[in-house]
Write a protein that holds these residues in place. Sequence first.
Motif, short mmCIF file in Angstrom:
data_model
loop_
_atom_site.label_atom_id
_atom_site.label_comp_id
_atom_site.label_asym_id
_atom_site.label_seq_id
_atom_site.Cartn_x
_atom_site.Cartn_y
_atom_site.Cartn_z
N UNK A 63 40.25 -119.25 -12.95
CA UNK A 63 40.08 -118.25 -11.90
C UNK A 63 39.61 -116.92 -12.50
N UNK A 64 38.62 -116.33 -11.87
CA UNK A 64 38.08 -115.03 -12.29
C UNK A 64 38.13 -114.09 -11.09
N UNK A 65 38.43 -112.81 -11.36
CA UNK A 65 38.48 -111.81 -10.30
C UNK A 65 37.37 -110.79 -10.51
N UNK A 66 36.78 -110.34 -9.40
CA UNK A 66 35.74 -109.32 -9.46
C UNK A 66 35.67 -108.61 -8.12
N UNK A 67 35.03 -107.47 -8.12
CA UNK A 67 34.72 -106.76 -6.88
C UNK A 67 33.21 -106.70 -6.77
N UNK A 68 32.69 -106.78 -5.56
CA UNK A 68 31.25 -106.79 -5.39
C UNK A 68 30.85 -106.25 -4.03
N UNK A 69 29.64 -105.72 -3.99
CA UNK A 69 29.06 -105.26 -2.75
C UNK A 69 27.62 -104.83 -2.97
N UNK A 70 26.93 -104.59 -1.86
CA UNK A 70 25.52 -104.21 -1.93
C UNK A 70 25.37 -102.71 -2.15
N UNK A 71 24.61 -102.36 -3.18
CA UNK A 71 24.22 -100.96 -3.40
C UNK A 71 23.08 -100.60 -2.44
#
Length: 82
Positions: A63-71
């Motif tokens: 399991x890997x955790x990240x945050x993401x969103x569109x610039x």
Amino acid sequence: MKTRKQKTWQHEITGFAGNTILFGVNIFDCQWNRTGQKAEVCDPRYSQKYTFPAYTVDIKGEEHEFAAGEFSNDVWGFFLLK
């Protein structure tokens, strides 16, 4: 006594929708699972602040955790806790 530094969300990579390598794979080919957490982040290029959702993905049983969103349109920022 040693002081432990708290982890913060750090920019890892900026990439295009559908084609960004994170954790050694095209992250858009993975199933993203929202954690319910939010990440306060900053675009490393333009210093604009964002609040992106945090996710987990399972890659080869890990399991890997990240945050993401569109610039911007189809340009995504990815952040890791470091």
